[in-house]
Design an enzyme around this catalytic site. Structure first.
Site, PDB file in Angstrom:
ATOM      1  N   MET A 154       3.071 -13.742 -44.491  1.00  0.00           N
ATOM      2  CA  MET A 154       4.484 -13.651 -44.149  1.00  0.00           C
ATOM      3  C   MET A 154       5.307 -14.699 -44.889  1.00  0.00           C
ATOM      4  SD  MET A 154       4.738 -11.099 -42.061  1.00  0.00           S
ATOM      5  CE  MET A 154       6.403 -11.319 -41.429  1.00  0.00           C
TER       6      MET A 154
ATOM      7  N   ASP B  92       2.857 -25.601 -47.519  1.00  0.00           N
ATOM      8  CA  ASP B  92       1.582 -25.301 -46.864  1.00  0.00           C
ATOM      9  C   ASP B  92       0.680 -26.519 -47.046  1.00  0.00           C
ATOM     10  OD1 ASP B  92       0.121 -22.412 -45.942  1.00  0.00           O
ATOM     11  OD2 ASP B  92      -1.256 -24.032 -46.478  1.00  0.00           O
TER      12      ASP B  92
ATOM     13  N   VAL C 273       3.644 -20.095 -39.435  1.00  0.00           N
ATOM     14  CA  VAL C 273       2.227 -20.456 -39.358  1.00  0.00           C
ATOM     15  C   VAL C 273       1.522 -19.501 -38.404  1.00  0.00           C
ATOM     16  CG1 VAL C 273       2.737 -22.860 -39.903  1.00  0.00           C
ATOM     17  CG2 VAL C 273       2.545 -22.179 -37.510  1.00  0.00           C
TER      18      VAL C 273
ATOM     19  N   HIS D 251      12.415 -12.948 -36.576  1.00  0.00           N
ATOM     20  CA  HIS D 251      11.168 -12.194 -36.696  1.00  0.00           C
ATOM     21  C   HIS D 251      11.273 -11.173 -37.821  1.00  0.00           C
ATOM     22  CE1 HIS D 251       8.322  -8.930 -34.983  1.00  0.00           C
ATOM     23  NE2 HIS D 251       7.711  -9.669 -35.887  1.00  0.00           N
TER      24      HIS D 251
END
Length: 293
Positions: free
Chosen positions: A15, A34, A92, A142
């Site tokens: 995502m 990340d 995450v 979302h």
């Protein structure tokens, strides 16, 4: 309304890396963060592959592609990602404790007026905002998988989310050329995943009761209901682990037996058969097909 110029995305998984590219394509200075360097390298390779194909098909101009990559940076440092951000989008793993820890860290590192958004598909933002001193600046955004393709974004307010924060999230969604739908009341799973969850629960019930094979259930959904893919194919596409963690979280919140993860999903988690990304889930996939996802 707060002007958003710099967006950071936390988590370079399936995502996060696409949300970061949506941000860069929309003109925002973007950092994709990340903890693993290899995840960032993989994200960069995947994004170049996708946009190269878009350019070859004429879906994007070459200079637009280059400009987007120029606006996109990669970092393993959350401090670097957050320190100048106007908005941070967390993407995450779908686990409450992990997301809450990320929000707590971001609250320390990001500017006081920065918006903290979560891409959670189930967890309401108020549960994460508890770990911060800025619940008015927390919101759900979302995106649906895959974000570069899917149009909808559910923007969800808690009782403490300010109108300014919600308006800013909706404006970002608009600039990303997505259809934003504002929900002014929280509920676990929001709208799309609650409806989808009901469909999947019934599909798995029919399978586990021996009423029909999972392939036949998918076939019926495609040919009788005109769904583009069946519920078991969709589980493989989005990741069986994602659905499993969603059900775990829902069950932890409600304690209702019907919300407990399905036995067949427990089995696939134990086997490591998580869908397309592992080459096997409900179906088996070739190496090329798995890599493409």
């Amino acid at each position: 309304m707060k002007k958003i110029e710099r967006i950071s995305v936390i988590g370079a998984g399936q995502m996060g890396h696409q949300i970061a590219m949506l941000s860069a394509l929309a003109g925002y200075e973007t950092i994709l963060q990340d903890v693993e360097e290899k995840a960032l390298k993989s994200a960069d390779e995947k994004l170049h592959s996708i946009l190269d194909k878009w350019a070859a098909k004429g879906k994007i101009k070459e200079d637009e592609k280059m400009a987007a990559f120029h606006r996109l940076q990669y970092s393993t440092s959350m401090e670097k990602a957050a320190e100048k951000a106007d908005m941070v989008i967390e993407a995450v793993v779908e686990k409450l404790d992990v997301k809450k820890a990320v929000f707590a860290e971001l609250d320390k590192l990001a500017p006081p007026d920065a918006i903290l958004a979560t891409n959670s598909s189930t967890i309401v933002n108020s549960l994460l905002a508890e770990a911060t001193g800025r619940p008015d600046k927390a919101v759900n955004m979302h995106f649906f998988f895959p974000p570069l393709i899917m149009d909808c974004v559910e923007v969800v307010m808690s009782e403490k989310t300010s109108k300014e924060t919600a308006d800013a999230a909706m404006e970002v969604t608009k600039k990303m050329n997505k259809t934003g739908v504002l929900l002014q009341k929280e509920i676990s799973g929001f709208v799309a995943n609650r409806i989808l969850g009901a469909l999947q629960r019934e599909a798995v019930y029919l399978y586990e009761e021996g009423i029909a094979d999972f392939k036949d259930i998918d076939l019926i959904c495609r040919t009788a209901l005109n769904h583009p893919i069946g519920p078991f194919e969709l589980m493989d596409l989005s990741g069986i682990d994602v659905g499993y963690f969603v059900m775990q979280q829902r069950y932890a919140e409600t304690g209702r037996p019907e919300d407990k993860p399905f036995a067949c999903l427990e089995e696939k988690m134990a086997q490591g058969h998580l869908g397309r990304k592992t080459g096997k889930g409900w179906y088996e996939y070739g190496a090329k097909e798995s890599a493409a996802k």
